[in-house]
Design an enzyme around this catalytic site. Sequence first.
Site, PDB file in Angstrom:
ATOM      1  N   ARG A   1       0.751  -1.305  -0.102  1.00 56.15           N
ATOM      2  CA  ARG A   1      -0.110   0.002   0.074  1.00 56.15           C
ATOM      3  C   ARG A   1       0.871   1.399   0.034  1.00 56.15           C
ATOM      4  O   ARG A   1       0.782   2.202  -0.846  1.00 56.15           O
ATOM      5  CB  ARG A   1      -0.712   0.091   1.308  1.00 56.15           C
ATOM      6  CG  ARG A   1      -1.755  -1.137   1.194  1.00 56.15           C
ATOM      7  CD  ARG A   1      -2.981  -1.121   2.396  1.00 56.15           C
ATOM      8  NE  ARG A   1      -3.809  -2.303   2.820  1.00 56.15           N
ATOM      9  CZ  ARG A   1      -5.098  -2.560   3.068  1.00 56.15           C
ATOM     10  NH1 ARG A   1      -5.861  -1.216   2.879  1.00 56.15           N
ATOM     11  NH2 ARG A   1      -5.559  -3.370   3.051  1.00 56.15           N
TER      12      ARG A   1
ATOM     13  N   ASP B   1      -3.115 -16.140  -2.012  1.00 53.30           N
ATOM     14  CA  ASP B   1      -3.464 -15.819  -3.207  1.00 53.30           C
ATOM     15  C   ASP B   1      -2.368 -15.381  -4.186  1.00 53.30           C
ATOM     16  O   ASP B   1      -1.727 -15.712  -4.973  1.00 53.30           O
ATOM     17  CB  ASP B   1      -4.471 -14.840  -3.287  1.00 53.30           C
ATOM     18  CG  ASP B   1      -4.469 -13.796  -2.330  1.00 53.30           C
ATOM     19  OD1 ASP B   1      -3.280 -14.056  -1.489  1.00 53.30           O
ATOM     20  OD2 ASP B   1      -5.228 -13.138  -1.945  1.00 53.30           O
TER      21      ASP B   1
ATOM     22  N   GLU C   1     -10.873  -7.556  -6.685  1.00 48.31           N
ATOM     23  CA  GLU C   1     -10.290  -8.604  -7.279  1.00 48.31           C
ATOM     24  C   GLU C   1     -11.032  -9.071  -8.946  1.00 48.31           C
ATOM     25  O   GLU C   1     -10.129  -9.085  -9.792  1.00 48.31           O
ATOM     26  CB  GLU C   1      -9.947  -9.893  -6.706  1.00 48.31           C
ATOM     27  CG  GLU C   1      -9.061 -10.052  -5.538  1.00 48.31           C
ATOM     28  CD  GLU C   1      -9.457  -8.804  -4.112  1.00 48.31           C
ATOM     29  OE1 GLU C   1      -8.727  -8.409  -3.452  1.00 48.31           O
ATOM     30  OE2 GLU C   1     -10.751  -8.682  -4.097  1.00 48.31           O
TER      31      GLU C   1
ATOM     32  N   SER D   1       0.196  -5.893  -6.014  1.00 46.60           N
ATOM     33  CA  SER D   1      -1.321  -6.633  -5.400  1.00 46.60           C
ATOM     34  C   SER D   1      -2.078  -5.463  -5.047  1.00 46.60           C
ATOM     35  O   SER D   1      -3.296  -6.029  -4.637  1.00 46.60           O
ATOM     36  CB  SER D   1      -0.713  -7.493  -4.481  1.00 46.60           C
ATOM     37  OG  SER D   1      -2.036  -8.439  -4.005  1.00 46.60           O
TER      38      SER D   1
END
Length: 652
Positions: free
Chosen positions: A289, A417, A554, A642
């Site tokens: 982030r 994931d 997602e 991500s």
Amino acid sequence: SWNQLPRCQRNLIIMGITAFCVMMLLFLPGDQLISMKDVRLKPGSAPFHMRREDTLQNPHHHPNLPAEKSENDQAPEISAAVASPMTEDRLIKQELLPIDKVAANAVYPDGNSEENVVKLPETAVALNDNINGAIDIVNNVEQPIDREASSLDAANDLSDLQIELKEAIQQPLNLAGENIELHLQKMQNQLAKAQHFHGATNERQSAVVAAFKHSWAGYKKYAWGHDNLKPISQTSHEWFGLGLSIVDSLDTMYIMGLEDEFNEARDWVKNSLKFHTSRDVNLFEVTIRVLGGLLSAYHLSGDHMFLAKASELGNRLLPSFLSPSGIPYSDVNLGERSAHSPKWSPDSSTSEVTTIQLEFRDLSRSTNVPIYERVVSIVNEKVHALDKNHGLVPIFINANTGTFRNYATISLGARGDSYYEYLLKQWLQTGRKDNDNLILDYMQAIDGVLTQLMRRTPRENWVYIGELINGHDFKPKMDHLTCYLPGTLLLGHQNGMPDSHLLLARDMMDTCYQTYIKQPTQLAAEISYFALNDKDENDIYVKPNDAHNLLRPEFIESLFYFYALTGNRTYQDMGWTIFQAFEKHTKVAAGYTSLGNVKNTLNTRMRDLMESFWLSETLKYFYLLFSDNRKEIDLEKWVFNSEGHPLPVYQQ
């Protein structure tokens, strides 16, 4: 059975076999030993990492996959479950996808065969060279390897790394022994140049920009400088005390052309973003982030202030790598510059320690300081060397021992994931090198997904990816997080992965869309379950405790990849349906809120939280999905981390 044995028993068995082989060697006649030079490796005998298999591993494991056949065997009839039938009521028709790239007879069992890797023509040569090189090393008895010197070099490298690590940790405002600003000034000609974007060009993009502005206005009014907005109570929510919503939003605002909002966020980062507070933060979350957000803002805007902030943060995150194994600790105190395992467990999440590599590597490439890339490359090497279940990894790993937790769950959802996502994306980031462990591990993992985790529902044949509880018991549960997979698979196929990946991407896209439109709100739940047999009433169902929606990105990410790589506007229409559902059910006076129940339009149970990924990912992917220019962010030049932050692709 081997994987279920305790580690000590496996070690004893290996030692016994090794001792037996050594004894046999001692009794070999001299002429037999010399004749070993004439041995040549047969094509099928190389280990996985030195060859491309013609079929998936253990094709017999999945009841719907045909067994291996010889060249003389007739091709078997493809069952309905394997042929991936698309019924008339399916919302994603087979002809809408890039099916022209798929051979007419391509089915899942084709796996990662050489002929299917259509865009890696040099790989076979490289693999063959490596095999021959390995044989030459084995046969070259006149030139033994100096193992003592090799070990000494490795120890020296490790010692140098420890010294560099400690220097960077002790002096977080320095790069390579000098002040960060001075270091970057010397690199003036190598710094990034500003990218240019034109803002919204159509009504759908304008609607997304309006949604962002509404979210930003509520955050600015009620939560400015804090991590997240609570839009119903109109207060703030603190997690790490790093202004997550501001840093996470920087590149979104820049891409949308929101200059005023971007500039006020930039000023806050410059004047108010501080990293010296004594507070534990999560290495993974802060990396994707904050570090990712700062690096992306730097690359897009060309403003080296963001790179200076990223450099200081990178130094303060380095204590995580001072573990005995080199696998990073999950928690780090930025002020005290210390790190430890999470308080609730001695283990870190596997996805967390393997989803920091894009960012740390980019920091090294951007600053010409190699320490950041070195520490995450060590993590790659250590995880690569661990035993896996058909390429699949348990969701917990111990930073002290460097090993996976025994009997841990295997999942492509939470805690697992992005390990698979970053295998492919790191390979793309570093120039798509042939015979790279990253891409070989990725291909083996997708083989494992196909043989171990993929199932179809009994009536409507929805393809889904389940979990292995305790590493072996199948559970028909799929997190919404897993819906990143269709986009990742398609991105891989675009870069040379086999047709079986495209088939799975297409089927998973279909299923993920169903998890939205089957709900009365047309918003997906956090977790969906799937029927194992005809006794279950519905093929797809949601349990009451799993019915929440957190504004997750997602599936929108996958829609963006499908649109960007195929140009098919059907995916835009699908995304617009979902965007309107967000507008209808999650928009409130001060922003957008997560929901507690997507199964009832009259009782959605608003949860009063707007996560920063709504601004950094969900709205960004909606905006790019609705763009008239599907290369607004060119996927040949950029790779998304991500958290939806684009970072540049390097040539090596």
